[in-house]
Design a protein around this motif. Structure first.
Motif, PDB file in Angstrom:
ATOM      1  N   GLU A  83       0.836  -1.183   0.000  1.00 38.93           N
ATOM      2  CA  GLU A  83       0.000   0.000   0.000  1.00 38.93           C
ATOM      3  C   GLU A  83       0.881   1.248   0.000  1.00 38.93           C
ATOM      4  O   GLU A  83       1.841   1.330   0.754  1.00 38.93           O
ATOM      5  N   GLU A  84       0.538   2.189  -0.848  1.00 39.60           N
ATOM      6  CA  GLU A  84       1.242   3.467  -0.851  1.00 39.60           C
ATOM      7  C   GLU A  84       0.638   4.327   0.246  1.00 39.60           C
ATOM      8  O   GLU A  84      -0.576   4.483   0.333  1.00 39.60           O
ATOM      9  N   LYS A  85       1.501   4.845   1.122  1.00 44.15           N
ATOM     10  CA  LYS A  85       1.032   5.661   2.242  1.00 44.15           C
ATOM     11  C   LYS A  85       1.775   6.986   2.270  1.00 44.15           C
ATOM     12  O   LYS A  85       2.831   7.126   1.676  1.00 44.15           O
ATOM     13  N   CYS A 124       3.483   9.483   4.980  1.00 45.59           N
ATOM     14  CA  CYS A 124       3.957   9.532   6.356  1.00 45.59           C
ATOM     15  C   CYS A 124       3.293  10.712   7.073  1.00 45.59           C
ATOM     16  O   CYS A 124       3.381  11.848   6.605  1.00 45.59           O
ATOM     17  N   CYS A 171       4.148   0.702   2.010  1.00 45.50           N
ATOM     18  CA  CYS A 171       3.975  -0.151   3.173  1.00 45.50           C
ATOM     19  C   CYS A 171       3.715  -1.565   2.658  1.00 45.50           C
ATOM     20  O   CYS A 171       2.882  -1.749   1.780  1.00 45.50           O
ATOM     21  N   ASP A 193      -0.955   6.234  12.015  1.00 46.35           N
ATOM     22  CA  ASP A 193      -0.662   5.378  10.872  1.00 46.35           C
ATOM     23  C   ASP A 193       0.839   5.144  10.811  1.00 46.35           C
ATOM     24  O   ASP A 193       1.600   5.709  11.597  1.00 46.35           O
TER      25      ASP A 193
END
Length: 63
Positions: free
Chosen positions: A5-7, A9, A18, A47
């Motif tokens: 998953e692209e998160k 920060c 991630c 998160d």
């Protein structure tokens, strides 16, 4: 199939990938925190943080 998953920060705003579905390949794998350090981070962020921020917090001795 592993979950990636692209998160973003929540500390620095950097985009990172991630890999909670394949934790040994995740950017945070291997960064170890004490119970107190984990609590400090969990109380401030909801998160995942990027590895750079995790290392900065670790190197600061957040507790």
């Amino acid at each position: 199939m592993p979950v990636h998953e692209e998160k973003i920060c929540p500390r620095c705003g950097r985009i990172f990938e991630c890999k909670a579905g394949n934790i040994t390949q995740c950017q945070c794998y291997g960064i170890q925190f004490s119970i107190e350090e984990k609590a400090f981070i969990e109380n401030r962020y909801r998160d995942c943080l990027c590895a750079n921020c995790l290392l900065q917090l670790k190197n600061r001795h957040v507790v």
